[in-house]
Design a protein around this motif. Structure first.
Motif, short mmCIF file in Angstrom:
data_model
loop_
_atom_site.label_atom_id
_atom_site.label_comp_id
_atom_site.label_asym_id
_atom_site.label_seq_id
_atom_site.Cartn_x
_atom_site.Cartn_y
_atom_site.Cartn_z
N ALA A 297 0.88 -1.18 0.00
CA ALA A 297 0.00 0.00 0.00
C ALA A 297 0.91 1.22 0.00
O ALA A 297 2.08 1.15 0.40
CB ALA A 297 -0.92 0.02 1.21
N LEU A 298 0.38 2.34 -0.44
CA LEU A 298 1.17 3.57 -0.48
C LEU A 298 1.59 3.92 0.94
O LEU A 298 0.75 4.14 1.82
CB LEU A 298 0.32 4.69 -1.10
N ASN A 299 2.90 3.95 1.17
CA ASN A 299 3.38 4.07 2.54
C ASN A 299 3.54 5.53 2.97
O ASN A 299 3.27 6.46 2.20
CB ASN A 299 4.67 3.26 2.74
N GLN A 300 3.98 5.70 4.19
CA GLN A 300 4.09 7.04 4.78
C GLN A 300 5.44 7.70 4.51
O GLN A 300 5.69 8.81 4.98
CB GLN A 300 3.84 6.95 6.29
N SER B 204 1.73 12.26 -1.58
CA SER B 204 1.06 12.31 -2.87
C SER B 204 1.09 13.72 -3.44
O SER B 204 0.97 14.71 -2.72
CB SER B 204 -0.39 11.85 -2.70
N GLY C 114 -4.10 0.66 -2.11
CA GLY C 114 -4.36 0.30 -0.73
C GLY C 114 -5.77 0.62 -0.32
O GLY C 114 -6.41 1.54 -0.84
N ARG D 13 -5.42 4.82 5.98
CA ARG D 13 -4.30 5.71 5.69
C ARG D 13 -3.90 5.71 4.22
O ARG D 13 -3.10 6.54 3.80
CB ARG D 13 -3.08 5.33 6.53
N SER D 14 -4.45 4.77 3.44
CA SER D 14 -4.03 4.68 2.05
C SER D 14 -5.14 4.97 1.05
O SER D 14 -4.91 4.94 -0.16
CB SER D 14 -3.43 3.30 1.76
N ARG E 18 -4.91 10.64 1.04
CA ARG E 18 -3.72 10.96 0.25
C ARG E 18 -3.95 12.18 -0.64
O ARG E 18 -3.38 12.29 -1.72
CB ARG E 18 -3.29 9.75 -0.59
#
Length: 560
Positions: free
Chosen positions: A116-119, A123, A144, A148-149, A154
């Motif tokens: 998943a798009l991480n921290q 974006s 994700g 959070r994703s 984002r």
């Protein structure tokens, strides 16, 4: 009617955005709107502007007024491409070092392989929103499904998205991913469990974006709108009144279609006149060897696919007409690309994992060819037509061959000075995020909401759009690629590639793409110095991006 789980996107009263208009900077209308349009599994040569016979008047007009790129690179799979597109950072650093359902045991739990798009990345939608842009998204997300994703977390103020990668285009929400009966959807950060009667993905995504723009256009702020079409990804689907628009067009077969496209590509200067096409994989028989029944079924696949592409073009045209009506078109930069090469898969018995075949038979019962393209049916256009879509290149989606990683790219709008120009500059999907930020006058942060974030790796294409002759990637600069253990380096005209069987040899091969874009002649033995040079770059790429080559892992073959 079903309960109004999803309200009509053309009605008033869309949910409030996470970031309220009153919290944003004052409008600056010297900045353009940005419309980012991504097709799913579209072929390099499908569009008329790239030599295709499919009717795409909207995209052809954008090409005539904009910039067309021949050497634009993406990942061989959609999720890594989308992660790089929205961050400007290599997919190994964003959370998509491997596909979520194909993470090998030695990659699990490692940074960059979260699925998943991480921290560690921010974006471009978040940066643009904070810079005063309205931000909207409709379409396929694939980055994700956790809180959070989701797009709402984002940077997207309005969003309607398909969370999964392989699903029906209709209201039934059927999933083709093994073990997932229904596809996941989200609207403005909340999960959806029903879709409206009469839902069709391409139309609905377009309607949602138009409604979002209409809802907030009175305040004069520019917008960043991401239209991520699910089309023409399988299962092939198109409204009934579109299904016969290409009846008879492909009766001469895929060999003839490839030849016609390549001839037109050469006339347009997209490839050199001396280029020979990749001959095709041996499991695809010549058209003349097929029975009449098989010819009919094969032609019907391509008829439906072509209708899907034209339908996509039609709905994009609706959106652009709307922007003209409200006076925003002249201030809008339009960027169009595909997420990867064409999809070669087919639901035939050969080459498909039995689990996936059994699952698809349950989810999409076999239907007569006359019903293909309708709700509940399942058909893909298969490897023969996939090779048509990527002519003259070798192979298709899922590979590091040119047919897996080359995409059309069209950019149109105010920044483009040399309109109707074709560039052969070496470009990459990570270049788009910094392009958007420069157009918006926004800065990429070193930290975001209390956490450090990685710097953008791509470089802005604004100088190229302004007509400067030199692009970001010159003859001495390079690109790296890896997914699932297959890997490549491109520097200048040279490409080094390693692929596993059946399409590779489990060793490096070397090609000179300016003369051989079809990757027909391995130059490894005669160019040892060039081999060493590019292998050194591969080592640098691994080190810079935390690449972990996969060990043995069970693959979910329906994860497409």
């Amino acid at each position: 009617m079903k309960p109004a789980t999803v309200v009509s996107v053309l009605a008033a009263g869309l949910a409030l955005a996470a970031c309220r208009t009153s919290d944003l900077p004052e409008p600056r209308r010297d900045r353009p709107n940005i419309l980012l349009v991504v097709a799913d599994d579209l072929g390099y040569s499908d569009l008329g502007a790239y030599g295709g016979e499919i009717r795409t008047p909207t995209l052809n007009a954008l090409a005539e007024s904009g910039l067309v790129a021949t050497d634009f690179y993406v990942s061989p799979r959609g999720a890594p491409t989308r992660a790089m597109l929205l961050t400007g950072v290599d997919h190994h650093l964003t959370g998509f070092g491997g596909l979520p359902r194909r993470i090998a045991p030695n990659q699990r739990g490692k940074p960059g392989y979260e699925g998943a798009l991480n921290q560690r990345v921010v974006s471009v939608a978040s940066v643009l929103r904070d810079a005063g842009y309205h931000t909207y998204m409709a379409g396929k997300w694939e980055l994700g499904a956790t809180a959070r994703s989701l797009p709402a977390a984002r940077g997207f103020q309005r969003s309607f998205v398909l969370l999964d990668g392989f699903a029906s285009h209709w209201e039934d929400r059927r999933s083709a991913i093994v073990g997932h009966e229904y596809a996941g959807y989200s609207e403005n950060g909340r999960l959806l469990y029903e879709l409206p009667d009469g839902y069709f993905s391409t139309r609905h995504f377009t309607d949602f974006l138009m409604a979002s723009i209409e809802e907030q256009r009175s305040d004069g702020r520019p917008f960043f709108a991401y239209l991520s079409f699910q089309a023409p990804h399988g299962p092939l689907a198109v409204p009934e009144d579109w299904r016969d628009r290409y009846a008879g067009v492909y009766d001469s077969g895929y060999d003839a279609a490839r030849a016609g496209r390549l001839t037109r590509m050469k006339r347009r200067g997209l490839v050199r006149h001396e280029v020979k096409p990749f001959p095709g994989i041996p499991t695809v028989p010549a058209w003349s060897a097929l029975s009449d029944d098989l010819k009919h079924k094969q032609a019907r696949r391509m008829e439906l696919y072509a209708a899907m592409v034209e339908n996509l073009d039609h709905h994009l045209g609706r959106l652009l007409d709307y922007l003209r009506e409200i006076g925003e078109y002249g201030d809008t930069v339009v960027v169009f690309l595909s997420d990867n090469g064409t999809e070669p898969a087919d639901r035939g018995p050969a080459g498909m994992d039995p689990r996936a075949r059994d699952w698809l038979a349950r989810q999409f019962p076999e239907s007569d060819v006359e019903n293909w393209g309708s709700p509940g049916s399942f058909v893909e256009y298969g490897p023969a037509w996939a090779q048509v879509g990527m002519v003259p290149f070798r192979l298709f989606k899922g590979t590091q061959a040119e047919g897996g990683v080359r995409s059309p790219l069209i950019v149109s709008g105010p920044p483009v000075q040399r309109r109707g120009h074709t560039t052969h500059a070496l470009l990459h999907v990570t270049d788009l995020a910094p392009t958007f930020l420069e157009l918006a006058g926004a800065q990429h942060p070193s930290s975001y909401r209390g956490r450090p974030v990685l710097p953008i790796q791509g470089s802005s294409l604004v100088p190229l759009l302004a007509g400067e002759r030199s692009a970001r990637h010159g003859p001495r600069e390079w690109l790296g690629f890896e997914l699932g253990g297959d890997r490549a380096i491109r520097r200048g005209d040279w490409k080094l590639v390693w692929m596993a069987p059946p399409f590779g040899i489990d060793d490096w091969r070397l090609f000179r793409l300016d003369r051989d874009p079809s990757e027909l002649w391995n130059r490894a033995a005669e160019e040892p110095d060039k081999m060493r040079e590019l292998i050194e770059l591969w080592d640098q790429y691994v080190e810079a991006n935390g690449v972990i080559l996969p060990g043995p892992a069970a693959a979910d073959l329906a994860d497409r």
